[in-house]
Design an enzyme around this catalytic site. Structure first.
Site, PDB file in Angstrom:
ATOM      1  N   SER A 151       0.860  -1.175   0.000  1.00 37.61           N
ATOM      2  CA  SER A 151       0.000   0.000   0.000  1.00 37.61           C
ATOM      3  C   SER A 151       0.897   1.226   0.000  1.00 37.61           C
ATOM      4  O   SER A 151       2.042   1.177   0.458  1.00 37.61           O
ATOM      5  CB  SER A 151      -0.888   0.027   1.259  1.00 37.61           C
ATOM      6  OG  SER A 151      -1.512   1.294   1.419  1.00 37.61           O
ATOM      7  N   TYR A 167      -1.449  -0.878  10.408  1.00 35.86           N
ATOM      8  CA  TYR A 167      -1.567  -1.095   8.974  1.00 35.86           C
ATOM      9  C   TYR A 167      -0.348  -0.555   8.240  1.00 35.86           C
ATOM     10  O   TYR A 167       0.255  -1.246   7.407  1.00 35.86           O
ATOM     11  CB  TYR A 167      -2.843  -0.415   8.462  1.00 35.86           C
ATOM     12  CG  TYR A 167      -3.089  -0.614   6.978  1.00 35.86           C
ATOM     13  CD1 TYR A 167      -3.602  -1.810   6.502  1.00 35.86           C
ATOM     14  CD2 TYR A 167      -2.806   0.404   6.064  1.00 35.86           C
ATOM     15  CE1 TYR A 167      -3.837  -2.000   5.143  1.00 35.86           C
ATOM     16  CE2 TYR A 167      -3.037   0.232   4.713  1.00 35.86           C
ATOM     17  CZ  TYR A 167      -3.550  -0.974   4.256  1.00 35.86           C
ATOM     18  OH  TYR A 167      -3.771  -1.150   2.915  1.00 35.86           O
TER      19      TYR A 167
END
Length: 265
Positions: A151, A167
């Protein structure tokens, strides 16, 4: 050397692919890309009903698709999934590690159990499934492509309102996991690359987009002035999976409308 045409380089006919987190969103989009290029596809996620619906969608598009429910954070489920995939597909040529989770909380108050949940699914699960797939096929065949979903959150920090420390950390780990695995397994003919999506509308990103003022506000800050759509990962997925990318390994590419350029990622 016979020079193949570009269509031949991208052709995945006769290849097989296992896609985790494949029942919706980015995983299903990548499964479409692989299947449309000719690969047989096995989808996996935790919920059987979602998988059945996704597989039906792929089959309606003329894709040879199967599914198996499994928890990609559970070592026993991972081993069962890898064994099932080898039996059903004959071998696994392409592994897409896409299953993931996020958790929003201030770093100073982030629950330990939430940290472990994110880490176990987003990075430990990638390692364990890659290990199974390599040891039971790719190494012996001296070939294979592993695609890890990272990401742009793994490229740096976030705006303070996002509060997704676990995350971000897990996706940063995915990037170095990709580099390390690519260097270690390159002599087996196994390529390992990562995709870094930016903001795509999905169930997992709804909270983040809301915290940042909504999808329109986030899109307005991107150089291309939009969010990702249901086509935007197809091209890079096919490049990393096919012989068109046979000399690419250990790399990551942001698919984010230019957001990471602004932040220096």
């Amino acid at each position: 050397m016979t020079h193949r045409r570009i269509q031949q380089l991208f052709d995945l006919s006769g290849k097989t692919a296992l896609v985790t987190g494949g029942s919706r969103g980015l995983g299903l989009q990548m499964a479409h890309a692989l299947g449309e290029a000719g690969a047989k596809v096995l989808l996996s996620s935790r919920k059987a009903a979602d998988l059945e619906e996704a597989a039906a969608e792929l089959k309606a598009a003329g894709i040879d698709a199967q599914w198996l429910a499994a928890d990609a954070a559970n070592p026993q489920d991972i081993a069962r999934l890898a064994e099932h995939a080898n039996k059903q597909l004959g071998q696994i040529d392409i592994l897409v590690n896409n299953a993931g989770a996020t958790w929003g909380a201030p770093a100073e108050d982030h629950p330990l159990e939430a940290w472990d949940k994110v880490m176990n699914l987003n990075i430990r699960g990638y390692f364990l499934l890659s290990q199974h797939v390599a040891k039971h096929g790719m190494i012996a065949r001296q070939s294979g492509s592993i695609i890890n979903l990272a990401s742009i959150a793994g490229l740096g920090g976030n705006p303070p309102e996002m509060q997704t420390i676990a995350y971000n950390t897990s996706k940063g780990a995915v990037l170095n996991f990709t580099r390390a695995l690519a260097t270690e397994w390159g002599h087996y003919g196994i390529r390992v690359n990562a995709i870094c999506p930016g903001f795509f509308p999905s169930k997992m990103t709804l909270g983040t987009l809301k915290a940042m003022g909504g999808g329109d506000a986030v899109a307005a800050k991107a150089p291309l002035k939009r969010l990702g759509d249901d086509e935007d990962l197809k091209g890079i997925t096919l490049l990393f999976a096919s012989d068109a990318g046979k000399h690419i390994t250990g790399q990551h590419l942001a698919v984010d409308g230019g957001v990471s350029v602004l932040s220096g990622g």
